[in-house]
Design a protein around this motif. Structure first.
Motif, short mmCIF file in Angstrom:
data_model
loop_
_atom_site.label_atom_id
_atom_site.label_comp_id
_atom_site.label_asym_id
_atom_site.label_seq_id
_atom_site.Cartn_x
_atom_site.Cartn_y
_atom_site.Cartn_z
N THR A 1 96.20 57.62 63.59
CA THR A 1 96.20 57.61 62.30
C THR A 1 96.85 58.73 61.45
OG1 THR A 1 94.45 56.03 62.38
CG2 THR A 1 94.70 56.71 60.56
N LYS B 1 100.30 52.99 61.64
CA LYS B 1 98.45 51.75 61.56
C LYS B 1 97.99 51.36 62.88
CE LYS B 1 100.89 50.10 57.78
NZ LYS B 1 100.31 50.86 56.22
N ASP C 1 94.13 49.47 60.04
CA ASP C 1 94.30 49.03 58.43
C ASP C 1 93.89 47.70 58.24
OD1 ASP C 1 96.87 49.81 56.83
OD2 ASP C 1 97.23 47.89 57.69
#
Length: 179
Positions: A40, A45, A84
């Motif tokens: 991250t 993502k 995400d």
């Protein structure tokens, strides 16, 4: 966009043949959350694609599944990482849905949501069905030894080009070294 697709049980957290039915039963595999945080922090993502037939089997509710995912997200956030999106298949093995891996539905939904081709997107799993779903959509399948990974490796018949790693942390180390 740098995107990685992860299975949940056996990749991020300890798996159980009796299913992970509560937040208390959900335990991260050592090093997995730290590795996800590193990914991250490098601008990737992270998307989870997970079969959760325990819902169809009546073993836990959607509210319980959400609580499990909140625990995972909290522990990951404490390390500076985030997921995400989480795509789930709540169906049972005999429901003949299009989303239960090895069917490609969750991966197709991910491609639509992010408006990207999944060609060569790393997809990390511990079962043959994870790898088959990923391969069918052009992803780069990775098999980890954790969870059901050892059993999957022994059975063979892995999709062409499958890469193999000890665990999620070693896959992420490789992805970051290649970036």
């Amino acid at each position: 966009m740098k995107l990685a697709i992860l299975d949940r049980d056996g990749v991020i957290n300890q798996d159980s043949d009796a299913f992970i039915k509560s937040p208390d039963e959900w335990q991260a595999i050592p090093g997995s959350l730290e590795a996800m945080a590193r990914l991250t922090q490098q601008g990737w993502k992270i998307v989870i694609a997970t079969n959760q037939s325990g819902i169809a089997r009546g073993l836990f509710s959607m509210a319980t599944l959400n609580a499990i995912h909140m625990k995972m997200r909290r522990e990951l956030a404490a390390l500076g990482g985030m997921v995400d999106a989480i795509f789930i298949c709540p169906h049972g093995p005999n429901d003949q849905c299009l989303c239960r891996k090895p069917a490609p539905g969750m991966f197709q939904d991910i491609a639509r949501r992010y408006e990207v081709s999944l060609k060569q997107v790393p997809a990390i799993g511990d079962s043959l069905r994870d790898l088959q779903a990923a391969h069918s959509q052009g992803c780069q399948p990775w098999l980890v030894h954790t969870g059901k990974g050892e059993r999957t490796l022994k059975k063979g018949n892995l999709p062409e080009g499958t890469k193999i790693a000890e665990n999620l942390a070693s896959v992420i180390d490789t992805l970051l070294a290649e970036a």
